[in-house]
Design a protein around this motif. Structure first.
Motif, mmCIF file in Angstrom:
data_model
loop_
_atom_site.group_PDB
_atom_site.id
_atom_site.type_symbol
_atom_site.label_atom_id
_atom_site.label_comp_id
_atom_site.label_asym_id
_atom_site.label_seq_id
_atom_site.Cartn_x
_atom_site.Cartn_y
_atom_site.Cartn_z
ATOM 1 N N ASP A 171 5.020 15.508 8.856
ATOM 2 C CA ASP A 171 4.513 15.306 7.502
ATOM 3 C C ASP A 171 3.153 14.652 7.613
ATOM 4 O O ASP A 171 2.701 14.305 8.710
ATOM 5 N N TYR A 172 2.495 14.438 6.454
ATOM 6 C CA TYR A 172 1.145 13.873 6.487
ATOM 7 C C TYR A 172 1.105 12.481 7.114
ATOM 8 O O TYR A 172 0.073 12.040 7.603
ATOM 9 N N TRP A 173 2.218 11.774 7.145
ATOM 10 C CA TRP A 173 2.228 10.383 7.620
ATOM 11 C C TRP A 173 2.743 10.232 9.042
ATOM 12 O O TRP A 173 2.611 9.158 9.631
ATOM 13 N N THR A 174 3.352 11.268 9.616
ATOM 14 C CA THR A 174 3.927 11.131 10.949
ATOM 15 C C THR A 174 2.813 11.024 11.987
ATOM 16 O O THR A 174 1.856 11.790 11.987
ATOM 17 N N THR A 175 2.967 10.078 12.904
ATOM 18 C CA THR A 175 1.916 9.805 13.879
ATOM 19 C C THR A 175 2.505 9.136 15.110
ATOM 20 O O THR A 175 3.496 8.399 15.021
ATOM 21 N N ASN A 176 1.888 9.395 16.259
ATOM 22 C CA ASN A 176 2.269 8.701 17.493
ATOM 23 C C ASN A 176 1.927 7.220 17.440
ATOM 24 O O ASN A 176 2.540 6.413 18.141
ATOM 25 N N TYR A 177 0.913 6.875 16.659
ATOM 26 C CA TYR A 177 0.354 5.523 16.717
ATOM 27 C C TYR A 177 0.215 4.952 15.310
ATOM 28 O O TYR A 177 -0.847 4.993 14.713
ATOM 29 N N PRO A 178 1.315 4.419 14.746
ATOM 30 C CA PRO A 178 1.218 3.700 13.480
ATOM 31 C C PRO A 178 1.042 2.205 13.743
ATOM 32 O O PRO A 178 1.475 1.686 14.774
ATOM 33 N N GLN A 179 0.420 1.514 12.824
ATOM 34 C CA GLN A 179 0.253 0.062 12.962
ATOM 35 C C GLN A 179 0.171 -0.536 11.565
ATOM 36 O O GLN A 179 -0.609 -0.061 10.738
ATOM 37 N N PRO A 180 0.941 -1.585 11.269
ATOM 38 C CA PRO A 180 0.987 -2.124 9.908
ATOM 39 C C PRO A 180 -0.223 -3.007 9.572
ATOM 40 O O PRO A 180 -0.088 -4.197 9.255
ATOM 41 N N THR A 181 -1.402 -2.412 9.642
ATOM 42 C CA THR A 181 -2.658 -3.106 9.370
ATOM 43 C C THR A 181 -3.466 -2.273 8.382
ATOM 44 O O THR A 181 -3.648 -1.071 8.611
ATOM 45 N N ILE A 182 -3.929 -2.876 7.310
ATOM 46 C CA ILE A 182 -4.746 -2.136 6.349
ATOM 47 C C ILE A 182 -6.038 -2.897 6.062
ATOM 48 O O ILE A 182 -6.089 -4.118 6.131
ATOM 49 N N LEU A 183 -7.076 -2.116 5.759
ATOM 50 C CA LEU A 183 -8.395 -2.655 5.443
ATOM 51 C C LEU A 183 -8.775 -2.213 4.032
ATOM 52 O O LEU A 183 -8.484 -1.075 3.617
ATOM 53 N N PHE A 184 -9.451 -3.099 3.324
ATOM 54 C CA PHE A 184 -9.939 -2.799 1.984
ATOM 55 C C PHE A 184 -11.460 -2.684 2.030
ATOM 56 O O PHE A 184 -12.124 -3.363 2.816
ATOM 57 N N GLU A 185 -12.000 -1.849 1.191
ATOM 58 C CA GLU A 185 -13.421 -1.513 1.297
ATOM 59 C C GLU A 185 -14.346 -2.696 1.027
ATOM 60 O O GLU A 185 -15.527 -2.642 1.362
ATOM 61 N N ARG A 186 -13.833 -3.780 0.487
ATOM 62 C CA ARG A 186 -14.693 -4.948 0.224
ATOM 63 C C ARG A 186 -14.655 -5.978 1.350
ATOM 64 O O ARG A 186 -15.064 -7.117 1.170
#
Length: 685
Positions: A171-186
């Motif tokens: 699916d669009y989200w399946t990946t070998n390398y997920p990591q629970p880190t997100i960045l915001f544009e500001r």
């Protein structure tokens, strides 16, 4: 770099958590920040593809909040959360200068849902290496390492057919390398400190929800003046890779798997002008023929039948400046000698219901799991397997494959819950490979590359590759996904990414075209490492040397890659000091360039070179977005262009690329372009 400490402000109906002028979270009785509960997971795995579901038994919003003011300037603020006023405290938030600590007071709780605020328009990036989307808004992204799947588009007949054949569609989200880190544009970011399954729900405009199948230890908070500074801070947190060896940048790594015949093919490529610095033969261990294609024999030792004189071949190649690369993964085929050795030493992960090794079905053969939670087993694999069988033979690089297959019903040496070990496994695997280099003093000289990853993998893994793309131009699984992969992984600290030229997965009659193979080489010339792969069905697919025309084109593009090496080397050295990746999202230097139409199809190669690879079939012209702040020079014509949208001719061999008009490297770019165009004209392109 100083961060911006979060501030708790008491409101009429709860509290608000601010980081500078950014609202991080708001809590009220009607919309609590934290919900806790208990659930039982149901996990099915089939050859690295997972079906995950959760039976939620309880779900309790913690509506009542009691803020305990800090005692002293540097003391943390504590927020006790309960179901209602007078009820026992279920969870406490401790607000520190750079993190939110979560302290659960109920041992029965094993689920939580955390609600955070957004401003409704800002873009959100991250979650490790993503293949389909760089901007995450408007979708739900589970964090679970797995096979990415074949097709990865649930609306396509191809993906649906692969799902029917073992849940392999992805699916669009399946990946070998997920990591629970997100960045915001500001310029802010957060990281969830857990290896548990998480899901980030970005469907709403004004908030997002993080579902976690555990109570994470903390939520780390980051802030920086610019997006580039933020990426630099994250690279410090998650690990900066050692400097890539010069040979990895200075020429092409050719992947062949024809046994002894590979060496004659290599010589023909060199004679055709391909600047080869590495020969990669993943079949050094021998082959196992399956219905999927030619598979390797997973006993990580030199197969003397397939390569009778490999030791001498490696020495002869080294004398000519060509390194030999191989393949290894963390599993052992049960019909191999190393399996028996690991079994006798007690180094294998066990079944939960018996003191017997856990065997995984890898498609027509079974393999066992070396238990890296056992320090002796990890050291054995690093020293005995990689060290003695590979490095001591003269092997100077390898694909360190898999890492994402750990089952959730296995029994581990240290007692770790396999549901938590699963997402941690790629980093443990990277650590074993890095340890092997350390033991032989080869760090920064030999190199391994991985597709699996997770939190902290950058501390150990020197080079990513984008996994097993389909051999096509498809939106979610083809050539374009390797750009998204490099950009997203780069945002969380990974400086170096590359891909299999031509893609890997060829199933159901889907095979490479000459156009795809050449466009992929065009793209790969502008990446840190240029490497070919024959794919899972090499006999059915075109290779870079299948025809004189393909070989001439590949030689020209690999020469361009070698010509770029001095500039690439400067970017590698900068990555060590700044943490910035070589392939960069435009907004790392042009924060106004947040246009989603071009966000994941263009990249900056360093600060001074913009690359917009052609990733659609039959395209002869290509529209590019040139950021503000400077004029841009078209690499192939020398034409100057003002910032904005521009459409240029895009013949094969001339990837749309532009350099800053004010770049100190402008003469260098102009010179390599002149030489490249002359080479193309000489072969009729």
């Amino acid at each position: 770099m100083a961060t911006i400490a979060p501030i708790v402000r008491i409101t009429d109906d709860g509290f608000a958590l601010w980081q500078g002028d950014r609202l991080v979270a708001a809590h009220s009785a009607d919309m609590p920040m934290v919900t806790v509960g208990r659930g039982t997971a149901d996990i099915e795995m089939f050859r690295g593809n997972f079906r995950l579901s959760d039976h939620v038994e309880t779900r309790t919003p913690l509506a009542h909040a009691r803020v305990i003011e800090a005692q002293g300037d540097d003391a943390p603020v504590r927020i006790d959360l309960a179901e209602r006023e007078g009820a026992p405290v279920a969870l406490s938030l401790v607000v520190q200068s750079d993190a939110l600590l979560l302290e659960s007071h109920d041992s029965a709780v094993n689920r939580c849902w955390l609600r955070f605020s957004t401003d409704g328009v800002e873009k959100i990036f991250g979650l490790g290496e993503q293949m389909s989307y760089l901007d995450l808004r408007g979708r739900v992204f589970p964090v679970w390492t797995s096979e990415p799947g074949v097709g990865r588009d649930k609306t396509s007949a191809f993906t649906q057919a692969m799902d029917a054949a073992g849940n392999a569609g992805g699916d669009y989200w399946t990946t070998n390398y997920p990591q629970p880190t997100i960045l915001f544009e500001r310029g802010t970011a957060l990281h969830v400190d857990t290896h548990a399954y998480c899901a980030f729900d970005f469907m709403a405009a004004d908030h997002f929800i993080i579902e976690c199948w555990d109570i994470p230890a903390k939520i780390e908070l980051f802030a920086a003046p610019t997006m580039a500074d933020l990426v630099s801070a994250l690279s410090t947190r998650f690990g900066r890779q050692p400097l890539l060896p010069e040979w990895a940048n200075g020429g092409t790594i050719v992947g062949l798997k024809q046994g002894e015949a590979s060496f004659a093919r290599l010589e023909r490529m060199i004679d055709a002008g391909v600047p080869v610095t590495g020969l990669w033969c993943e079949d050094w261990v021998g082959l196992r023929i399956t219905s999927f294609g030619k598979r390797l024999f997973w006993d990580w030792r030199w197969n003397r039948d397939r390569y009778p004189h490999l030791d001498r071949r490696i020495a002869a190649l080294a004398a000519k400046g060509v390194r030999f690369l191989a393949y290894v993964n963390p599993y052992l085929a049960i019909d191999g000698a190393l399996y028996q050795e690991a079994l006798a030493a007690g180094y294998l992960a066990l079944r939960q219901d018996a003191d017997m090794p856990y065997h995984v079905d890898f498609g027509e053969f079974d393999a066992a799991i070396v238990d890296f939670t056992n320090p002796d087993a990890a050291e054995w694999f690093a020293d005995r397997v990689i060290g003695r069988e590979m490095l001591d033979l003269g092997i100077m690089g390898w694909m360190a494959d898999f890492g994402e297959y750990l089952p959730t019903d296995v029994r581990l040496f240290d007692g770790m819950d396999p549901m938590l070990a699963h997402n941690a496994w790629p980093t443990l695997w990277a650590k074993v490979n890095a340890r092997a280099l350390e033991l032989r003093g080869k760090t920064g000289e030999a190199v391994f590359f991985m597709r699996a990853g997770g939190t902290d993998v950058g501390h150990y893994c020197p080079l990513l590759w984008a996994g097993d793309q389909s051999v096509d131009f498809s939106r979610h699984d083809g050539i374009g996904t390797v750009i998204t992969a490099a950009l997203s992984a780069g945002l969380v600290g990974n400086a170096y990414s590359h891909s299999d030229i031509g893609g890997y997965t060829s199933l159901m009659g889907n095979v490479r075209t000459a156009e795809l193979l050449m466009r992929w080489s065009d793209l790969a010339a502008f990446t840190p490492v240029m490497r070919t792969h024959e794919g899972n069905r090499p006999d059915e697919n075109l290779q870079v040397d299948s025809t004189p025309e393909l070989l001439d084109h590949f030689a020209a593009m690999s020469q361009l890659h070698a010509d770029l090496a001095p500039y690439t080397r400067l970017l590698c050295e900068a990555a060590r000091t700044t943490g910035l990746p070589l392939q960069r999202a435009l907004f790392l230097h042009h924060e106004e360039a947040m246009d989603s139409d071009t966000l994941q199809t263009h990249y900056l190669y360093g600060r001074d070179l913009l690359v917009a690879p052609v990733i659609e079939a039959d395209a002869t012209r290509w529209t590019c977005h040139l950021p503000q702040g400077t004029d841009w020079v078209h690499l192939w014509t020398g034409a100057h262009h003002a910032p904005g949208s521009v459409t240029v001719d895009a013949p094969i061999g001339r990837t749309p690329a532009f350099y800053r008009a004010d770049s100190s490297h402008a003469p260098f770019f102009a010179d390599i372009a002149t030489r490249h165009v002359a080479r193309l004209e000489a072969i009729g392109l």
